[in-house]
Design a protein around this motif. Structure first.
Motif, short mmCIF file in Angstrom:
data_model
loop_
_atom_site.label_atom_id
_atom_site.label_comp_id
_atom_site.label_asym_id
_atom_site.label_seq_id
_atom_site.Cartn_x
_atom_site.Cartn_y
_atom_site.Cartn_z
N ARG A 18 0.86 -1.18 0.00
CA ARG A 18 0.00 0.00 0.00
C ARG A 18 0.90 1.23 0.00
O ARG A 18 1.76 1.38 0.87
CB ARG A 18 -0.92 0.00 1.23
CG ARG A 18 -1.80 1.23 1.31
CD ARG A 18 -2.80 1.12 2.46
NE ARG A 18 -3.92 0.23 2.10
CZ ARG A 18 -4.12 -0.97 2.63
NH1 ARG A 18 -3.26 -1.46 3.53
NH2 ARG A 18 -5.16 -1.70 2.27
N TRP B 16 1.27 5.42 -0.08
CA TRP B 16 0.60 6.68 0.23
C TRP B 16 1.27 7.78 -0.59
O TRP B 16 2.39 8.18 -0.31
CB TRP B 16 0.67 6.97 1.73
CG TRP B 16 0.01 5.90 2.55
CD1 TRP B 16 0.59 4.76 3.02
CD2 TRP B 16 -1.37 5.85 2.93
NE1 TRP B 16 -0.34 4.00 3.69
CE2 TRP B 16 -1.54 4.63 3.66
CE3 TRP B 16 -2.45 6.69 2.75
CZ2 TRP B 16 -2.77 4.27 4.20
CZ3 TRP B 16 -3.67 6.32 3.29
CH2 TRP B 16 -3.82 5.13 4.01
N LEU B 17 0.54 8.27 -1.61
CA LEU B 17 1.13 9.20 -2.56
C LEU B 17 0.22 10.40 -2.77
O LEU B 17 -0.96 10.38 -2.43
CB LEU B 17 1.35 8.50 -3.92
CG LEU B 17 2.16 7.20 -3.90
CD1 LEU B 17 2.09 6.53 -5.27
CD2 LEU B 17 3.61 7.49 -3.51
N THR B 18 0.81 11.46 -3.32
CA THR B 18 -0.01 12.60 -3.72
C THR B 18 -0.80 12.25 -4.97
O THR B 18 -0.54 11.24 -5.63
CB THR B 18 0.87 13.83 -4.00
OG1 THR B 18 1.67 13.55 -5.17
CG2 THR B 18 1.77 14.16 -2.83
N GLU B 19 -1.74 13.09 -5.33
CA GLU B 19 -2.52 12.87 -6.54
C GLU B 19 -1.61 12.80 -7.77
O GLU B 19 -1.76 11.93 -8.63
CB GLU B 19 -3.56 13.98 -6.71
CG GLU B 19 -4.54 13.77 -7.84
CD GLU B 19 -5.53 12.66 -7.57
OE1 GLU B 19 -6.06 12.09 -8.56
OE2 GLU B 19 -5.77 12.35 -6.39
N GLU C 288 1.61 12.08 -7.85
CA GLU C 288 2.46 10.87 -7.81
C GLU C 288 1.67 9.62 -8.20
O GLU C 288 2.21 8.72 -8.86
CB GLU C 288 3.06 10.72 -6.41
CG GLU C 288 4.11 11.80 -6.09
CD GLU C 288 4.46 11.84 -4.62
OE1 GLU C 288 5.51 12.42 -4.28
OE2 GLU C 288 3.68 11.31 -3.80
N THR C 289 0.42 9.57 -7.78
CA THR C 289 -0.43 8.43 -8.13
C THR C 289 -0.63 8.36 -9.64
O THR C 289 -0.54 7.29 -10.26
CB THR C 289 -1.79 8.54 -7.43
OG1 THR C 289 -1.59 8.53 -6.02
CG2 THR C 289 -2.71 7.40 -7.82
N GLU C 290 -0.88 9.50 -10.27
CA GLU C 290 -1.06 9.54 -11.72
C GLU C 290 0.24 9.19 -12.43
O GLU C 290 0.23 8.49 -13.46
CB GLU C 290 -1.56 10.91 -12.14
CG GLU C 290 -2.97 11.22 -11.65
CD GLU C 290 -3.41 12.63 -11.99
OE1 GLU C 290 -2.60 13.38 -12.58
OE2 GLU C 290 -4.56 12.98 -11.67
N LEU D 187 2.63 7.20 -11.30
CA LEU D 187 2.84 5.76 -11.15
C LEU D 187 2.03 5.00 -12.20
O LEU D 187 2.54 4.07 -12.84
CB LEU D 187 2.44 5.32 -9.75
CG LEU D 187 2.47 3.81 -9.48
CD1 LEU D 187 3.87 3.24 -9.70
CD2 LEU D 187 2.00 3.52 -8.05
N ALA D 188 0.77 5.37 -12.39
CA ALA D 188 -0.07 4.70 -13.38
C ALA D 188 0.50 4.85 -14.79
O ALA D 188 0.53 3.90 -15.57
CB ALA D 188 -1.50 5.26 -13.33
N HIS E 257 -2.98 -1.64 -10.35
CA HIS E 257 -2.83 -0.37 -9.66
C HIS E 257 -4.21 0.24 -9.55
O HIS E 257 -4.86 0.51 -10.56
CB HIS E 257 -1.89 0.57 -10.44
CG HIS E 257 -1.84 1.94 -9.84
ND1 HIS E 257 -2.35 3.06 -10.47
CD2 HIS E 257 -1.34 2.38 -8.67
CE1 HIS E 257 -2.16 4.12 -9.70
NE2 HIS E 257 -1.54 3.73 -8.60
N ARG F 172 -6.92 2.84 -7.05
CA ARG F 172 -7.13 3.73 -5.90
C ARG F 172 -8.08 3.06 -4.92
O ARG F 172 -9.12 2.52 -5.33
CB ARG F 172 -7.74 5.06 -6.35
CG ARG F 172 -6.84 5.85 -7.29
CD ARG F 172 -7.62 6.99 -7.90
NE ARG F 172 -6.86 7.64 -8.94
CZ ARG F 172 -6.21 8.79 -8.79
NH1 ARG F 172 -6.23 9.38 -7.61
NH2 ARG F 172 -5.54 9.32 -9.79
#
Length: 230
Positions: A184, A186-189, A191-193, A195-196, A225, A227
């Motif tokens: 799991r 924990w990333l910013t918005e 960083e999440t985008e 990663l995808a 991946h 959310r």
């Protein structure tokens, strides 16, 4: 496009002839009774013997490993839902055998028509084949590396009993025969985008290099991946 139901064509007596017809190449299913069958794995399994081919009651029952009375029930239900219809009747000794086929060689149903409880089952259904192959391959890898590994168990407040595979003390880290991560993050918005995008890029890059005819080494790849709900 709705299914065309022809009740009179579905109630054949042994002496009836089957009107000639051709299955559609593709069909969007919207009838509620048919949608329910297609969305639920334990129900749509009964359509399998009739997709892209024809089957009689005995052949379909044998393929699915169920009793003939149960298969008879499902032929009736699939027929009433407009998903299959008789394709031909063959003479067998003193009786006739009816063969059924799906009304289309490929059927589709919109996600918006799915009952909520079926969404998780969809992922389980189409990943079942790959999951079994991956487990088998990873197990063989562990057999090869067993002298250098050990199973470790511990308690964690969040997950309870936690198990993992680690190198044995005093043994060198064995080569990575496979990668298997659950974590799991924990990333910013942003960083999440990112990663995808990077995971998609990895798949696109190596997917373009894949050449079954000329490259002898095959690998299974599985990327997830998603959310988590807040």
């Amino acid at each position: 496009m709705k299914l065309n139901r022809e009740p009179t064509a579905l109630r054949l007596s042994p002496s009836d002839e089957v009107p000639g017809w051709t299955p559609a190449a593709d069909l969007l299913v919207t009838e509620p009774a048919a949608v329910e069958i297609l969305w639920l794995p334990d129900k749509r399994l009964h359509l399998k013997p009739f997709l892209g081919r024809s089957a009689d009651l005995a052949g379909a029952a044998a393929e699915l490993g169920i009793a003939k009375p149960a298969m008879s029930y499902w032929i009736k239900r699939l027929s009433e839902a407009g998903l299959i219809r008789p394709e031909r009747v063959e003479k067998r000794a003193r009786h006739r055998v009816t063969f059924y086929r799906c009304v289309a060689d490929r059927v589709r149903v919109s996600l918006e028509h799915a009952p909520m409880e079926s969404y998780e089952a969809v992922f389980a259904d189409f990943s079942q084949r790959w999951h079994g192959q991956a487990l088998s391959a990873m197990s063989r890898s562990l057999v090869r590396q067993a002298p250098s590994l050990e199973l470790c168990l511990a308690h964690t407040p969040s997950a309870g009993l936690f198990t993992t595979i680690l190198p044995r003390e005093g043994h060198a880290q064995p080569p990575d025969d496979f990668l298997y991560y659950w974590c799991r993050l924990w990333l910013t918005e942003a960083e999440t985008e990112a990663l995808a995008r990077e995971l998609n890029a990895v798949y696109d890059r190596y997917g373009a290099l894949s050449d079954k005819a000329n490259k002898p080494v095959s690998s299974l790849m599985h990327l997830i991946h998603v959310r988590e709900p807040r």
